[in-house]
Design an enzyme around this catalytic site. Structure first.
Site, PDB file in Angstrom:
ATOM      1  N   SER A 173      44.324   8.809 -38.487  1.00 47.21           N
ATOM      2  CA  SER A 173      43.924   9.630 -37.334  1.00 47.21           C
ATOM      3  C   SER A 173      42.759  10.316 -37.236  1.00 47.21           C
ATOM      4  O   SER A 173      41.721   9.743 -37.486  1.00 47.21           O
ATOM      5  CB  SER A 173      45.160  10.670 -36.961  1.00 47.21           C
ATOM      6  N   HIS A 199      45.028   6.420 -34.423  1.00 46.59           N
ATOM      7  CA  HIS A 199      45.183   7.148 -33.177  1.00 46.59           C
ATOM      8  C   HIS A 199      43.970   7.179 -32.080  1.00 46.59           C
ATOM      9  O   HIS A 199      42.995   7.622 -32.756  1.00 46.59           O
ATOM     10  CB  HIS A 199      45.666   8.576 -33.498  1.00 46.59           C
ATOM     11  N   ASP A 295      52.459  12.000 -38.879  1.00 47.69           N
ATOM     12  CA  ASP A 295      52.866  10.683 -38.452  1.00 47.69           C
ATOM     13  C   ASP A 295      52.364   9.572 -39.671  1.00 47.69           C
ATOM     14  O   ASP A 295      51.314   9.592 -39.886  1.00 47.69           O
ATOM     15  CB  ASP A 295      52.011  10.148 -36.867  1.00 47.69           C
TER      16      ASP A 295
END
Length: 351
Positions: A173, A199, A295
């Site tokens: 991310s 992401h 995540d």
């Protein structure tokens, strides 16, 4: 807050000032005015447009990163040109990208306000010294938190090894665009097939993949439904959609599908990792890298329990040590490695 649109500035300022832990200390219509204001009070985070008068955002960003490294969040339009320029900004040291409010401001406030606030919070925690060093070395989320169960229900037992083909699943991310560039450009043409979740908003991932494809020995593309996972190629999940690994006989394919955000993200690393655990089992290598939040932490543990090798990036080389830290905490990583060792780890997956 640096943007030549007064309307955009006002919308973003209102959103950020509504957060109890964030204060917008100044706004500017162009980088030259921003520099004057920043000299009086230097910010913790800069939110920056990339297309502005007098000095473009990329030039301003490079100046900041060379003189006084500071976390920069790019606020860009959902256009092909905007996506290309945004990729240049990420390569120049920006830590993240958010989409600019369009005419439908009500829709933006409903769908993207929380993402903007979370991104600024994440940027404030970024390891900018590490980011600035990397830039020098390499030239130029929804209210309900779903788990991966909403996309791919959990199941017990290990995947049956019906093939010897190896695959690599990577999740990252904040800071991940720079980290992925460092890893993928170091890979030789002969390496396992790779599937990636970074992401990133929709429409930006195609430009990101195209940029990497021009820099790497391996092929890199934005994943499309039913693309085969092949040695020497990396597939990047399209922004706004989940990416799953599937097996058909002795070959692996990807499935690109809609669905609610998982861990407030779409694509979600947990979804990819769970599908890799199920489809590839011990034939997989799972890697979780820099990023805020958790995540991928649950999914990496599922991969390890399915017999896969699993790796988390270390704190020293992570821009934001959130996702790797959580994966380590939950017991999902059997190895902790610096970013510079990831490419070698991927190549050994062939052995």
């Amino acid at each position: 807050m640096v943007d030549d649109s007064a309307v955009v500035r006002q919308v973003l300022v209102n959103v950020l000032n509504d957060a109890a832990d964030i204060e917008v200390i100044a706004t500017a219509a162009d980088p030259l005015l921003a520099i004057e204001k920043m000299r009086k009070q230097w910010p913790d985070v800069i939110v920056l447009d990339v297309e502005m008068p007098r000095m473009d955002g990329i030039t301003f960003l490079r100046k900041i990163m060379s003189e006084r490294p500071t976390p920069v969040v790019i606020c860009s339009t959902l256009t092909e040109k905007g996506a290309r320029v945004t990729m240049d900004a990420l390569a120049a040291g920006a830590v993240a990208v958010v989409t600019k409010p369009r005419l439908g401001l009500k829709q933006f406030l409903t769908e993207s306000a929380d993402e903007l606030v979370a991104t600024v919070r994440s940027a404030a925690r970024a390891n900018v010294k590490r980011l600035a060093a990397r830039v020098t070395a390499v030239p130029l989320e929804a209210e309900v938190k779903h788990t991966a169960d909403v996309i791919l229900p959990a199941q017990s037992g290990r995947a049956l090894a019906q093939t010897t083909e190896r695959i690599v699943a990577i999740g990252t991310s904040t800071g991940g665009t720079q980290a992925l560039e460092e890893v993928l450009t170091a890979l030789p043409r002969v390496c396992p097939g790779i599937v990636i979740v970074q992401h990133m908003p929709e429409k930006f991932t195609a430009a990101f993949a195209a940029r990497l494809n021009g820099l790497c020995q391996i092929a890199v593309k934005e994943a499309a439904n039913n693309d085969r996972v092949m040695p020497g190629r990396a597939l990047i999940a399209p922004g706004g959609k989940h990416l799953l690994l599937r097996r058909s006989g002795a070959q692996y394919f990807v499935e690109v599908l809609e669905g609610p955000p998982v861990n407030r993200h779409r694509p979600s690393v947990d979804v990819l990792f769970r599908s890799a655990a199920r489809a590839a089992g011990s034939n997989a290598l799972g890697i979780i890298m820099t990023g805020m939040g958790d995540d991928g932490a649950a999914g990496l543990l599922e991969m390890r329990q399915a017999g896969a090798r699993t790796v988390a990036q270390d704190e020293q080389t992570s821009i934001v040590f959130g996702m790797p830290k959580e994966a380590i905490k939950r017991g999902g990583a059997d190895r902790i490695l610096p970013l510079g060792a990831m490419a070698r780890e991927i190549v050994t997956q062939l052995q």
